[in-house]
Write an enzyme that holds these catalytic residues in place. Structure first.
Site, short mmCIF file in Angstrom:
data_model
loop_
_atom_site.label_atom_id
_atom_site.label_comp_id
_atom_site.label_asym_id
_atom_site.label_seq_id
_atom_site.Cartn_x
_atom_site.Cartn_y
_atom_site.Cartn_z
N TYR A 65 0.83 -1.21 0.00
CA TYR A 65 0.00 0.00 0.00
C TYR A 65 0.86 1.27 0.00
O TYR A 65 0.71 2.12 -0.88
CB TYR A 65 -0.97 -0.05 1.17
CG TYR A 65 -2.12 0.93 1.12
CD1 TYR A 65 -2.43 1.65 -0.02
CD2 TYR A 65 -2.92 1.12 2.23
CE1 TYR A 65 -3.48 2.54 -0.05
CE2 TYR A 65 -3.98 2.01 2.23
CZ TYR A 65 -4.26 2.72 1.08
OH TYR A 65 -5.30 3.61 1.06
N GLU A 72 2.29 6.47 -6.96
CA GLU A 72 1.24 7.36 -7.47
C GLU A 72 1.61 8.82 -7.26
O GLU A 72 1.52 9.63 -8.20
CB GLU A 72 -0.09 7.05 -6.76
CG GLU A 72 -0.66 5.70 -7.08
CD GLU A 72 -1.85 5.33 -6.19
OE1 GLU A 72 -2.43 6.23 -5.56
OE2 GLU A 72 -2.19 4.13 -6.14
#
Length: 143
Positions: A65, A72
């Site tokens: 994660y 990102e």
């Protein structure tokens, strides 16, 4: 939604970031996550869930994660100068709709939104992990 946004609105739209290492980072994190997720769903439907798949589903996110989020954010950050220079997806005033939109500012707000959202989602998943895996360990003690 973030995956569609990152792939289309950032990576596809800003050709200059397509070969960034950050893209590789989030694609690898997403790929491993999906392999684990759909393996978990598949074997759950077959009513035969090995502990290793359950463990992987509720443990590997601890690394994957943050790795995906980092990729990102770095990709969006790398896209910012190109978005500003090209005026990508931006609408400026005056126009017949009396509306303006600054895609650069929007991407900046998206990046800022990760600050309150990431910890909330991450710690929720930690809580889910604790709940699911402790339940499994309790059941194994009695079996």
């Amino acid at each position: 939604m973030s995956r569609v946004f990152l792939i289309w609105a950032v990576k596809h739209s800003v050709k200059e970031v397509q070969n960034e290492d950050s893209v590789f980072l989030f694609v690898i994190a997403w790929t491993i996550t999906e392999i684990i997720r759909y393996s978990f769903y598949t074997v759950s439907l077959l009513n035969h869930l090995p502990y290793i798949i359950k463990w992987a589903r509720y443990t590997l996110f601890i690394v994957l994660y943050p790795m995906g989020v980092t990729g990102e954010l770095l990709t969006i950050y790398a896209a910012l100068p190109f978005v500003r220079q090209a005026g990508l997806y931006s609408i400026s005033l005056p126009n017949k709709y009396n509306f303006s939109f600054d895609y650069y500012a929007f991407l900046t707000l998206v990046m800022i939104s990760y600050i309150p959202l990431f910890p909330q989602l991450y710690f929720h998943t930690i809580h889910q992990r604790r709940k699911v895996l402790s339940r499994t360990e309790e059941h194994e003690k009695f079996d």
